[in-house]
Design a protein around this motif. Structure first.
Motif, PDB file in Angstrom:
ATOM      1  N   ASP A  91      16.156 -42.669  30.495  1.00  0.00           N
ATOM      2  CA  ASP A  91      15.738 -41.296  30.739  1.00  0.00           C
ATOM      3  C   ASP A  91      16.200 -40.425  29.583  1.00  0.00           C
ATOM      4  O   ASP A  91      17.277 -40.639  29.036  1.00  0.00           O
ATOM      5  CB  ASP A  91      16.372 -40.761  32.030  1.00  0.00           C
ATOM      6  CG  ASP A  91      15.688 -41.304  33.260  1.00  0.00           C
ATOM      7  OD1 ASP A  91      14.752 -42.104  33.095  1.00  0.00           O
ATOM      8  OD2 ASP A  91      16.109 -40.935  34.371  1.00  0.00           O
ATOM      9  N   ASP A  93      17.070 -37.384  29.815  1.00  0.00           N
ATOM     10  CA  ASP A  93      18.040 -36.365  30.222  1.00  0.00           C
ATOM     11  C   ASP A  93      19.474 -36.892  30.102  1.00  0.00           C
ATOM     12  O   ASP A  93      20.412 -36.245  30.547  1.00  0.00           O
ATOM     13  CB  ASP A  93      17.762 -35.904  31.656  1.00  0.00           C
ATOM     14  CG  ASP A  93      17.686 -37.055  32.636  1.00  0.00           C
ATOM     15  OD1 ASP A  93      17.968 -38.198  32.238  1.00  0.00           O
ATOM     16  OD2 ASP A  93      17.339 -36.812  33.806  1.00  0.00           O
ATOM     17  N   GLN A  95      20.959 -39.109  31.699  1.00  0.00           N
ATOM     18  CA  GLN A  95      21.629 -39.529  32.933  1.00  0.00           C
ATOM     19  C   GLN A  95      21.952 -41.017  32.875  1.00  0.00           C
ATOM     20  O   GLN A  95      22.788 -41.509  33.606  1.00  0.00           O
ATOM     21  CB  GLN A  95      20.758 -39.217  34.154  1.00  0.00           C
ATOM     22  CG  GLN A  95      20.748 -37.736  34.467  1.00  0.00           C
ATOM     23  CD  GLN A  95      20.065 -37.452  35.787  1.00  0.00           C
ATOM     24  OE1 GLN A  95      18.882 -37.685  35.949  1.00  0.00           O
ATOM     25  NE2 GLN A  95      20.817 -36.944  36.735  1.00  0.00           N
ATOM     26  N   ARG A 196      22.993 -34.384  35.047  1.00  0.00           N
ATOM     27  CA  ARG A 196      21.977 -33.833  34.159  1.00  0.00           C
ATOM     28  C   ARG A 196      22.562 -32.552  33.564  1.00  0.00           C
ATOM     29  O   ARG A 196      23.008 -31.682  34.286  1.00  0.00           O
ATOM     30  CB  ARG A 196      20.733 -33.522  34.987  1.00  0.00           C
ATOM     31  CG  ARG A 196      19.511 -33.237  34.196  1.00  0.00           C
ATOM     32  CD  ARG A 196      18.409 -32.842  35.160  1.00  0.00           C
ATOM     33  NE  ARG A 196      17.240 -33.710  35.041  1.00  0.00           N
ATOM     34  CZ  ARG A 196      16.390 -33.646  34.042  1.00  0.00           C
ATOM     35  NH1 ARG A 196      16.575 -32.817  33.067  1.00  0.00           N
ATOM     36  NH2 ARG A 196      15.346 -34.456  34.012  1.00  0.00           N
TER      37      ARG A 196
HETATM   38 MG    MG Z   1      17.221 -37.445  35.594  1.00  0.00          MG
END
Ligand code: MG
Ligand code: UDP
Length: 307
Positions: A91, A93, A95, A196
């Motif tokens: 991902d 972001d 994470q 996040r």
């Molecule tokens: Mg995420």
């Protein structure tokens, strides 16, 4: 070379952060790499950020979809546009901790072909989200006959596995399960889901329900068999009740049990409706597959050419 694939939908704040973090870590570990950003039809400045990042850093490849096709399509487009001998999907972001990439890459060097990221902890989520995710994973684990309760989309795949996944003709893909389905020499690596830092989760409750149903149908025909089971159960009920009402008829109490008639109509009617709905859903999916539309359309690609 390691290709890191990052699907991005409205992640303008994360693009540069992710590119810098991943670059630092992989440079530090002496791993040759490229970063493939797939802009999944973002409505914010994500594509501009990717273009800028690609100008400054020639490790970066950008792929732009003509509209939002969803994360599954974005991951596949990333795989199709990656030139590495191994490809990692994560991902954007952050994470999925980029440090784990190094661990995964070392395992790949040792000869593993599919390295699965497994969630040790799930990070912060609401209780409802956790419960429904739990139910979804129980269903899908049964359907796919693979334990998926801690599975994630964070994986590193060897070229062989990538090519196997890309050669699948189906449009309705479920990356998490397909990467186990292809087999190969597999190992898992645990990681902690991070907070996040920027932006917000792109999943609403409704989109998660849709995602769950779609993936269960993509991977299993069990719901359709439930229709048969329901049919058999209702038939058995009908036989028992039929005998009962005949007995009543011959003993002269026929007018009673009118409630039963209403109930039966309701029950059978609803079971038929639900069953038709399930079958209809599968037919809709077959229709989609038969049309064989492309999974996604790319409007632009920047960075080095695919080898
Ligand atoms: Mg995420
Ligand atoms: N994503 C995407 N297309 C979408 C939705 C999400 O490419 O339609 C990407 C998103 O940019 C992120 C990843 O998928 O890199 C995971 O999304 P998110 O963080 O919103 O999901 P969560 O972590 O809450 O499960």
């Amino acid at each position: 070379m390691l290709s890191v694939i990052l699907p991005a939908y409205n992640e303008e704040k994360m693009i540069k952060k992710a590119a810098v973090r991943i670059g630092e870590i992989l440079d530090g570990a002496d791993i040759p790499y490229e970063i493939v950003f797939v802009n999944d039809g973002s409505k914010d400045g994500t594509w501009k950020e990717i273009e800028e990042a690609a100008e400054q850093d020639d490790h970066i490849v950008g792929v732009r979809f003509s509209r939002n096709f969803g994360k599954e399509a974005a991951m596949f487009a990333g795989l199709a546009n990656a030139s590495g001998e191994c490809c990692a999907v994560m991902d954007c972001d952050l994470q999925h901790p980029p440090e784990t990439l190094v661990e995964m890459y070392r395992l790949w060097q040792q000869g593993y072909e599919v390295i699965e990221g497994v969630k040790r902890t799930r990070g912060q989520e609401s209780a409802l989200h956790r419960a429904s995710a739990g139910m979804f994973y129980r269903l899908i684990s049964k359907a796919a006959k693979i334990d998926m309760s801690r599975a994630s989309d964070f994986k590193l795949l060897d070229r062989k596995a990538v090519d196997a996944m890309l050669s699948m003709p189906e449009r309705n893909t479920f990356f998490r399960a397909l990467s186990s389905w292809v087999g190969f020499k597999t190992v898992s690596v645990e990681f902690d889901v991070q907070e996040r830092t920027e932006g917000e989760s792109k999943w609403s409750t409704w989109s998660l329900i849709k995602y769950a149903v779609q993936n269960i149908v993509a991977f299993s025909t069990v719901p359709m068999q439930c229709v048969t089971v329901a049919g058999v159960l209702v038939f058995l009920m009908a036989v028992i009740l039929g005998i009962q009402s005949l007995v009543k008829y011959f003993s002269g109490h026929a007018m009673e049990g009118f409630t039963m008639v209403i109930l039966l109509i309701l029950i059978i009617g609803s079971i038929i409706m639900i069953s038709l709905g399930i079958i209809g859903y599968y037919i809709a999916k077959i229709y989609e597959e038969v049309k064989a539309r492309p999974r996604y359309l790319i409007s632009k690609r920047i960075g080095t050419e695919k080898k």
